[in-house]
Design a protein around this motif. Structure first.
Motif, PDB file in Angstrom:
ATOM      1  N   THR A  67     -40.041 -75.078 -35.386  1.00  0.00           N
ATOM      2  CA  THR A  67     -38.859 -74.645 -36.138  1.00  0.00           C
ATOM      3  C   THR A  67     -39.095 -73.268 -36.745  1.00  0.00           C
ATOM      4  N   GLN A 101     -32.245 -78.569 -36.770  1.00  0.00           N
ATOM      5  CA  GLN A 101     -32.837 -79.884 -36.518  1.00  0.00           C
ATOM      6  C   GLN A 101     -31.968 -81.022 -37.118  1.00  0.00           C
ATOM      7  N   ASP A 161     -32.793 -77.024 -31.773  1.00  0.00           N
ATOM      8  CA  ASP A 161     -33.981 -77.544 -32.465  1.00  0.00           C
ATOM      9  C   ASP A 161     -33.964 -79.068 -32.434  1.00  0.00           C
TER      10      ASP A 161
END
Ligand code: GTP
Ligand code: MG
Length: 242
Positions: free
Chosen positions: A50, A91, A171
């Motif tokens: 990330t 994410q 992500d």
């Protein structure tokens, strides 16, 4: 066949520490990604995946080295141009209270219904939306309908696609999708001819990519396609066999 000539990414000796911390999160990372390529970023939790993504749209700046897009140092690009070029699907899918339509066109309020629908079809979420009580006008978020993790992920991918980015950063955005839906999604993304980077913990996703970058402890341990990594990387082989 369209000529793909935008969306090149170059990392040169990139290192990164979060501001005010001593930990080196990324160390001496160099790689090149060509326009139109689909590249999987594979690595254990905490490897720095990330963090690496965040350097591309400049959510953070590098501590050392250079990140370039289409030959330009991202630090010298106009933020507006950079953000237009790069679509970042985080994410954790973030939906706000509002309609499905508003959630997809967020940040691009002039998006037409045709564009919103096309993005949703490609993100493999259109059918789900059509089955909601008020289709694209259905409210999500607080007091709205409940969507599954995978449905939220696809809505947030549609939100990125509606902006037609040259570079798409996913992500772990397909973690909750079954293999068939994921394969359809990745196929549809190829039609966009944009460069796609996809962080994943799933070897099945990595196999589908043109190339794989393997991160460990902030270092780029290996790169190559599935077959070459099986031969050259002990770690990749262990992940594959586990
Ligand atoms: P997963 O998402 O769990 O698969 O991990 P990742 O590969 O995405 O790792 P990430 O880049 O999030 O983290 C790499 C290192 O940076 C870890 O040691 C984290 O603790 C640290 N880190 C991540 N985010 C932050 C942050 O916002 N601030 C600080 N100070 N450290 C962070
Ligand atoms: Mg992460």
């Amino acid at each position: 066949d369209l000529t793909v000539n935008e969306g090149k990414i170059e990392f040169t000796n990139v290192s990164f520490q979060y501001p005010g911390t001593a930990e080196m999160v990324l160390e001496d990372i160099s790689f090149k990604i060509n326009p139109g390529e689909t590249v999987a970023i594979l690595g254990a939790t905490g490897a720095g995946k990330t963090s690496l993504f965040q350097l591309i749209p400049r959510l953070y700046d590098v501590t050392g080295g250079i990140v370039k897009i289409d030959g330009h140092d991202v630090r010298k690009m106009k933020m507006e141009n950079l953000r237009r070029k790069v679509g970042f699907v985080p994410q954790e899918a973030l939906l706000f209270t509002g309609s499905v339509k508003e959630n997809i066109s967020w940040g691009k309020e002039d998006a037409t219904m045709v564009e919103i629908t096309a993005a949703s079809v490609n993100a493999q979420i259109h059918e789900t939306i059509m089955n909601l009580p008020q289709q694209y006008d259905t409210r999500v978020g607080q007091k709205g309908v409940n969507l599954s993790g995978g449905q939220k992920q696809r809505l947030s991918i549609a939100r990125a696609l509606v902006r037609m980015p040259k570079i798409l950063l996913l992500d772990d955005s397909t973690s909750a999708l079954d293999m068939k839906t994921e394969a359809k999604l990745l196929g549809a993304l190829k039609e966009y001819t944009c460069t796609t980077l996809i962080i994943t913990q799933k070897i099945s996703t990595a196999i589908e990519a043109d190339r794989i970058l393997l991160l460990e402890d902030g270092k780029l341990l290996a790169e190559g396609d599935h077959d070459s990594l099986l031969k050259t990387s002990g770690l990749y082989k262990r992940i594959f066999q586990s």
